[in-house]
Design a protein around this motif. Sequence first.
Motif, PDB file in Angstrom:
ATOM      1  N   ARG A   1       2.023  14.060   4.133  1.00  0.00           N
ATOM      2  CA  ARG A   1       1.286  13.183   3.213  1.00  0.00           C
ATOM      3  C   ARG A   1       2.132  12.778   1.996  1.00  0.00           C
ATOM      4  N   PRO A   2       2.831  13.691   1.328  1.00  0.00           N
ATOM      5  CA  PRO A   2       3.699  13.241   0.218  1.00  0.00           C
ATOM      6  C   PRO A   2       4.754  12.231   0.668  1.00  0.00           C
ATOM      7  N   LEU A   3       5.349  12.464   1.825  1.00  0.00           N
ATOM      8  CA  LEU A   3       6.335  11.511   2.340  1.00  0.00           C
ATOM      9  C   LEU A   3       5.683  10.165   2.640  1.00  0.00           C
ATOM     10  N   ALA A   4       4.475  10.206   3.187  1.00  0.00           N
ATOM     11  CA  ALA A   4       3.769   8.956   3.505  1.00  0.00           C
ATOM     12  C   ALA A   4       3.462   8.168   2.242  1.00  0.00           C
ATOM     13  N   ARG A   5       3.082   8.856   1.174  1.00  0.00           N
ATOM     14  CA  ARG A   5       2.814   8.158  -0.085  1.00  0.00           C
ATOM     15  C   ARG A   5       4.086   7.528  -0.643  1.00  0.00           C
ATOM     16  N   LYS A   6       5.192   8.237  -0.512  1.00  0.00           N
ATOM     17  CA  LYS A   6       6.475   7.692  -0.962  1.00  0.00           C
ATOM     18  C   LYS A   6       6.840   6.435  -0.176  1.00  0.00           C
ATOM     19  N   VAL A   7       6.651   6.503   1.138  1.00  0.00           N
ATOM     20  CA  VAL A   7       6.968   5.356   1.991  1.00  0.00           C
ATOM     21  C   VAL A   7       6.044   4.185   1.676  1.00  0.00           C
ATOM     22  N   GLU A   8       4.777   4.492   1.395  1.00  0.00           N
ATOM     23  CA  GLU A   8       3.810   3.431   1.079  1.00  0.00           C
ATOM     24  C   GLU A   8       4.194   2.707  -0.206  1.00  0.00           C
ATOM     25  N   GLN A   9       4.716   3.423  -1.183  1.00  0.00           N
ATOM     26  CA  GLN A   9       5.166   2.791  -2.424  1.00  0.00           C
ATOM     27  C   GLN A   9       6.364   1.886  -2.175  1.00  0.00           C
ATOM     28  N   VAL A  10       7.250   2.299  -1.278  1.00  0.00           N
ATOM     29  CA  VAL A  10       8.421   1.475  -0.951  1.00  0.00           C
ATOM     30  C   VAL A  10       7.982   0.176  -0.299  1.00  0.00           C
ATOM     31  N   GLY A  11       6.962   0.255   0.572  1.00  0.00           N
ATOM     32  CA  GLY A  11       6.515  -0.929   1.297  1.00  0.00           C
ATOM     33  C   GLY A  11       5.463  -1.738   0.581  1.00  0.00           C
ATOM     34  N   ALA A  12       5.200  -1.434  -0.699  1.00  0.00           N
ATOM     35  CA  ALA A  12       4.190  -2.195  -1.430  1.00  0.00           C
ATOM     36  C   ALA A  12       4.669  -3.634  -1.644  1.00  0.00           C
ATOM     37  N   GLY A  13       3.711  -4.542  -1.713  1.00  0.00           N
ATOM     38  CA  GLY A  13       4.063  -5.959  -1.846  1.00  0.00           C
ATOM     39  C   GLY A  13       4.262  -6.577  -0.481  1.00  0.00           C
ATOM     40  N   ARG A  14       5.498  -6.887  -0.155  1.00  0.00           N
ATOM     41  CA  ARG A  14       5.812  -7.428   1.171  1.00  0.00           C
ATOM     42  C   ARG A  14       6.212  -6.258   2.062  1.00  0.00           C
ATOM     43  N   PRO A  15       5.391  -5.881   3.007  1.00  0.00           N
ATOM     44  CA  PRO A  15       5.630  -4.653   3.783  1.00  0.00           C
ATOM     45  C   PRO A  15       6.837  -4.771   4.703  1.00  0.00           C
ATOM     46  N   PHE A  16       7.398  -3.629   5.025  1.00  0.00           N
ATOM     47  CA  PHE A  16       8.494  -3.526   5.982  1.00  0.00           C
ATOM     48  C   PHE A  16       7.955  -2.987   7.302  1.00  0.00           C
ATOM     49  N   VAL A  17       8.468  -3.510   8.407  1.00  0.00           N
ATOM     50  CA  VAL A  17       8.080  -3.020   9.723  1.00  0.00           C
ATOM     51  C   VAL A  17       8.431  -1.545   9.861  1.00  0.00           C
ATOM     52  N   LEU A  18       9.627  -1.179   9.454  1.00  0.00           N
ATOM     53  CA  LEU A  18      10.065   0.210   9.566  1.00  0.00           C
ATOM     54  C   LEU A  18       9.197   1.125   8.718  1.00  0.00           C
ATOM     55  N   ALA A  19       8.956   0.726   7.461  1.00  0.00           N
ATOM     56  CA  ALA A  19       8.153   1.570   6.574  1.00  0.00           C
ATOM     57  C   ALA A  19       6.736   1.744   7.114  1.00  0.00           C
ATOM     58  N   ASN A  20       6.194   0.713   7.725  1.00  0.00           N
ATOM     59  CA  ASN A  20       4.847   0.805   8.284  1.00  0.00           C
ATOM     60  C   ASN A  20       4.805   1.785   9.447  1.00  0.00           C
ATOM     61  N   MET A  21       5.813   1.724  10.315  1.00  0.00           N
ATOM     62  CA  MET A  21       5.861   2.646  11.449  1.00  0.00           C
ATOM     63  C   MET A  21       6.013   4.083  10.977  1.00  0.00           C
ATOM     64  N   VAL A  22       6.867   4.304  10.003  1.00  0.00           N
ATOM     65  CA  VAL A  22       7.073   5.656   9.475  1.00  0.00           C
ATOM     66  C   VAL A  22       5.804   6.168   8.804  1.00  0.00           C
ATOM     67  N   ARG A  23       5.165   5.312   8.018  1.00  0.00           N
ATOM     68  CA  ARG A  23       3.949   5.720   7.299  1.00  0.00           C
ATOM     69  C   ARG A  23       2.840   6.114   8.268  1.00  0.00           C
ATOM     70  N   LEU A  24       2.634   5.297   9.306  1.00  0.00           N
ATOM     71  CA  LEU A  24       1.591   5.617  10.281  1.00  0.00           C
ATOM     72  C   LEU A  24       1.919   6.899  11.040  1.00  0.00           C
ATOM     73  N   GLY A  25       3.198   7.081  11.365  1.00  0.00           N
ATOM     74  CA  GLY A  25       3.595   8.310  12.057  1.00  0.00           C
ATOM     75  C   GLY A  25       3.366   9.548  11.210  1.00  0.00           C
ATOM     76  N   LEU A  26       3.729   9.467   9.939  1.00  0.00           N
ATOM     77  CA  LEU A  26       3.517  10.610   9.044  1.00  0.00           C
ATOM     78  C   LEU A  26       2.031  10.884   8.842  1.00  0.00           C
ATOM     79  N   GLY A  27       1.245   9.804   8.712  1.00  0.00           N
ATOM     80  CA  GLY A  27      -0.197   9.997   8.567  1.00  0.00           C
ATOM     81  C   GLY A  27      -0.806  10.691   9.769  1.00  0.00           C
ATOM     82  N   LYS A  28      -0.361  10.325  10.950  1.00  0.00           N
ATOM     83  CA  LYS A  28      -0.868  10.971  12.169  1.00  0.00           C
ATOM     84  C   LYS A  28      -0.432  12.426  12.234  1.00  0.00           C
ATOM     85  N   PHE A  29       0.801  12.707  11.820  1.00  0.00           N
ATOM     86  CA  PHE A  29       1.297  14.085  11.860  1.00  0.00           C
ATOM     87  C   PHE A  29       0.538  14.967  10.878  1.00  0.00           C
TER      88      PHE A  29
END
Length: 220
Positions: free
Chosen positions: A59-87
């Motif tokens: 969850r902390p990593l997912a929040r960090k990734v979500e801040q990076v992808g704020a505004g115009r999202p990144f495909v990579l950041a979205n995949m990582v965020r969803l994966g971390l959320g599921k884990f």
Amino acid sequence: ARVQRLFLGPEQVLCYVCAVWSALILQSRYREVLRQRRAFGLELLPTEEGARILPEDARPLARKVEQVGAGRPFVLANMVRLGLGKFAVSRSATDVAEVVRNQADVELSRLVTGMSTVNYLAWAIPAVGFVGTVRGLGGAFGVEVGADEQATAEFTRMAKDQLKIAFDCTLVALVLSLALMYLVHAVQRAEETLVTDAQQYCQEHLLLRLYDPAAEHASG
């Protein structure tokens, strides 16, 4: 005058409009691919040798990734965020792999759908050229033949002019279509490679670093 008729007929101008419209869309999509590529250098996940991702770290990593992808999202950041959320919820590396794979399929489908306008324009260019060809042939066959020699010569000249219109439209449309299809192929390949590289990044830096309690217990 011959060059002007070759390049500046009404059908040719319409083909130019379609080609320029498509080129602008493709340029925008390619620039977006270059922007998305910057996400690979943002250190979204720990890359140190031997680093592991625990369920409580997700969850902390997912929040960090979500801040990076704020505004115009990144495909990579979205995949990582969803994966971390599921884990964080399931604590299963297998579930994370499925989420990453499904999200990659979603991104590819979105990219394919977004190319529909360009694909239509690429189809429309030769169709417009064919319309000009039919118009030219129709004009050639519609010229009336005169009775005397002068009228026959005039008929031949007018028929040739109409046939030139037909072949000029076809030539311009085919050349533009070939160039546009190459650009479409190049941009599609760049977009598909982006999603594939994002999957590879998740495989190396996310999936292979997850600490799966169930799997560790089973192997032990």
